[in-house]
Design a protein around this motif. Structure first.
Motif, PDB file in Angstrom:
ATOM      1  N   LEU A   1       1.610  -4.648   2.752  1.00  0.00           N
ATOM      2  CA  LEU A   1       2.250  -3.392   2.410  1.00  0.00           C
ATOM      3  C   LEU A   1       3.593  -3.718   1.779  1.00  0.00           C
ATOM      4  CD1 LEU A   1       2.265  -0.291   2.532  1.00  0.00           C
ATOM      5  CD2 LEU A   1       3.169  -0.477   4.838  1.00  0.00           C
ATOM      6  N   ILE A   2       3.787  -3.244   0.537  1.00  0.00           N
ATOM      7  CA  ILE A   2       5.028  -3.521  -0.179  1.00  0.00           C
ATOM      8  C   ILE A   2       5.774  -2.213  -0.399  1.00  0.00           C
ATOM      9  CG2 ILE A   2       6.073  -4.550  -2.231  1.00  0.00           C
ATOM     10  CD1 ILE A   2       3.480  -6.142  -2.629  1.00  0.00           C
ATOM     11  N   TYR A   3       6.956  -2.122   0.200  1.00  0.00           N
ATOM     12  CA  TYR A   3       7.823  -0.953   0.062  1.00  0.00           C
ATOM     13  C   TYR A   3       8.883  -1.234  -0.991  1.00  0.00           C
ATOM     14  CZ  TYR A   3       6.672   1.797   4.260  1.00  0.00           C
ATOM     15  OH  TYR A   3       6.070   2.594   5.185  1.00  0.00           O
ATOM     16  N   GLY A   4       9.298  -0.200  -1.710  1.00  0.00           N
ATOM     17  CA  GLY A   4      10.415  -0.348  -2.624  1.00  0.00           C
ATOM     18  C   GLY A   4      10.521   0.829  -3.563  1.00  0.00           C
ATOM     19  N   ALA A   5      11.713   1.070  -4.057  1.00  0.00           N
ATOM     20  CA  ALA A   5      11.942   2.153  -5.014  1.00  0.00           C
ATOM     21  C   ALA A   5      11.191   1.854  -6.308  1.00  0.00           C
ATOM     22  CB  ALA A   5      13.440   2.293  -5.289  1.00  0.00           C
ATOM     23  N   SER A   6      11.036   2.855  -7.109  1.00  0.00           N
ATOM     24  CA  SER A   6      10.365   2.700  -8.397  1.00  0.00           C
ATOM     25  C   SER A   6      11.070   1.637  -9.231  1.00  0.00           C
ATOM     26  CB  SER A   6      10.379   4.044  -9.130  1.00  0.00           C
ATOM     27  OG  SER A   6       9.770   3.919 -10.381  1.00  0.00           O
ATOM     28  N   GLY A   7      10.288   0.740  -9.812  1.00  0.00           N
ATOM     29  CA  GLY A   7      10.846  -0.280 -10.691  1.00  0.00           C
ATOM     30  C   GLY A   7      11.370  -1.524 -10.010  1.00  0.00           C
ATOM     31  N   THR A   8      11.168  -1.668  -8.702  1.00  0.00           N
ATOM     32  CA  THR A   8      11.712  -2.842  -8.001  1.00  0.00           C
ATOM     33  C   THR A   8      10.823  -4.073  -8.098  1.00  0.00           C
ATOM     34  OG1 THR A   8      10.777  -2.022  -5.923  1.00  0.00           O
ATOM     35  CG2 THR A   8      13.111  -1.560  -6.332  1.00  0.00           C
ATOM     36  N   GLY A   9       9.652  -3.948  -8.688  1.00  0.00           N
ATOM     37  CA  GLY A   9       8.793  -5.106  -8.876  1.00  0.00           C
ATOM     38  C   GLY A   9       7.670  -5.240  -7.864  1.00  0.00           C
ATOM     39  N   LYS A  10       7.249  -4.124  -7.276  1.00  0.00           N
ATOM     40  CA  LYS A  10       6.178  -4.174  -6.274  1.00  0.00           C
ATOM     41  C   LYS A  10       4.886  -4.729  -6.872  1.00  0.00           C
ATOM     42  CE  LYS A  10       6.637   0.236  -5.345  1.00  0.00           C
ATOM     43  NZ  LYS A  10       7.803   0.631  -6.127  1.00  0.00           N
ATOM     44  N   SER A  11       4.538  -4.276  -8.054  1.00  0.00           N
ATOM     45  CA  SER A  11       3.305  -4.759  -8.696  1.00  0.00           C
ATOM     46  C   SER A  11       3.415  -6.236  -9.059  1.00  0.00           C
ATOM     47  CB  SER A  11       2.999  -3.947  -9.951  1.00  0.00           C
ATOM     48  OG  SER A  11       2.710  -2.616  -9.590  1.00  0.00           O
ATOM     49  N   ALA A  12       4.597  -6.660  -9.468  1.00  0.00           N
ATOM     50  CA  ALA A  12       4.799  -8.076  -9.803  1.00  0.00           C
ATOM     51  C   ALA A  12       4.636  -8.946  -8.556  1.00  0.00           C
ATOM     52  CB  ALA A  12       6.174  -8.280 -10.429  1.00  0.00           C
ATOM     53  N   ILE A  13       5.117  -8.477  -7.424  1.00  0.00           N
ATOM     54  CA  ILE A  13       4.964  -9.236  -6.175  1.00  0.00           C
ATOM     55  C   ILE A  13       3.490  -9.278  -5.779  1.00  0.00           C
ATOM     56  CG2 ILE A  13       5.446  -9.201  -3.689  1.00  0.00           C
ATOM     57  CD1 ILE A  13       7.737 -10.306  -5.405  1.00  0.00           C
ATOM     58  N   ALA A  14       2.781  -8.163  -5.952  1.00  0.00           N
ATOM     59  CA  ALA A  14       1.346  -8.150  -5.644  1.00  0.00           C
ATOM     60  C   ALA A  14       0.614  -9.168  -6.510  1.00  0.00           C
ATOM     61  CB  ALA A  14       0.772  -6.746  -5.862  1.00  0.00           C
ATOM     62  N   ARG A  15       0.943  -9.209  -7.784  1.00  0.00           N
ATOM     63  CA  ARG A  15       0.313 -10.175  -8.699  1.00  0.00           C
ATOM     64  C   ARG A  15       0.673 -11.595  -8.268  1.00  0.00           C
ATOM     65  NH1 ARG A  15      -3.389 -10.437 -12.661  1.00  0.00           N
ATOM     66  NH2 ARG A  15      -2.785  -8.434 -13.475  1.00  0.00           N
ATOM     67  N   TRP A  16       1.936 -11.841  -7.894  1.00  0.00           N
ATOM     68  CA  TRP A  16       2.365 -13.164  -7.453  1.00  0.00           C
ATOM     69  C   TRP A  16       1.586 -13.590  -6.203  1.00  0.00           C
ATOM     70  CZ3 TRP A  16       4.213 -15.790  -3.331  1.00  0.00           C
ATOM     71  CH2 TRP A  16       4.775 -17.049  -3.573  1.00  0.00           C
ATOM     72  N   LEU A  17       1.443 -12.680  -5.239  1.00  0.00           N
ATOM     73  CA  LEU A  17       0.694 -12.995  -4.017  1.00  0.00           C
ATOM     74  C   LEU A  17      -0.737 -13.408  -4.361  1.00  0.00           C
ATOM     75  CD1 LEU A  17       1.878 -10.111  -1.677  1.00  0.00           C
ATOM     76  CD2 LEU A  17       2.381 -12.552  -1.405  1.00  0.00           C
TER      77      LEU A  17
END
Length: 189
Positions: free
Chosen positions: A1-17
């Motif tokens: 579960l990745i929390y964060g405001a819009s534009g903080t890079g949640k999708s980038a972290i998901a891709r990195w994982l």
């Protein structure tokens, strides 16, 4: 579960994982609201399914997801009376406070417990002052490569001062857009 405001890079972290884990060779899918959730979980077999803004799922979709997570299976595509085992990593992202939504009945408390096993909180860009230069340099390098402008070597001192003095309400997304604009217009190194 990745929390964060819009534009903080949640999708980038998901891709990195995904790219840096045992499922790197598998499928990487982002949830499409037009396709049933169980079908997408099955399609991501052996890989990763990213559920962007999970707070926006209907309670029915939340219950289906909770069932899939607890049974690790989905209805078989040919015979729905049978269950098909799935091995899909689910990464959920949100900018909403799910605990508050669960307290008001807008989000399944059981699903929240199932997803909250491993939680990443993404800070806003303005809170990442120690990493700002590394983040900016990395983004600029990616942009230069994508634009085939490998001659771009960095930012001037004046540009760094401007970037550091801004509060970045749009977070990484805004920074990426500003750097892309600058890279497109740049004529020197």
């Amino acid at each position: 579960l990745i929390y964060g405001a819009s534009g903080t890079g949640k999708s980038a972290i998901a891709r990195w994982l995904h790219n840096h884990g045992p499922r790197a060779g598998g499928v990487f899918l982002t949830f499409d609201r037009r396709t049933p959730i169980q079908a997408q979980i099955a399609a991501a077999q052996g890989g990763t399914l990213v559920l962007s803004e999970i707070a926006e799922l209907t309670l029915g979709e939340q219950n289906l997801l909770r069932e899939v997570l607890s049974t690790r299976s989905v209805p078989h595509p040919i015979d729905p009376a049978l269950r098909m085992l799935v091995n899909t990593r689910i990464v959920a992202t949100t900018s909403h406070f799910l605990e508050g939504r669960a307290q008001t009945g807008l989000f399944s408390n059981e699903l929240l417990k199932a997803l909250n096993v491993f939680r990443i909180d993404m800070p806003r860009l303005e809170q990442r002052t120690e990493e700002f230069e590394d983040i900016t340099t990395g983004i600029l390098r990616e942009i230069a490569h994508d634009l085939r402008k490998d001659h771009l070597k960095g930012l001037s001192g004046e540009a760094w001062n401007q970037l550091r003095s801004y509060s970045w309400p749009g977070n990484l997304r805004e920074l990426r857009n500003v750097l892309k604009f600058a890279a497109v217009r740049a004529s020197g190194s």
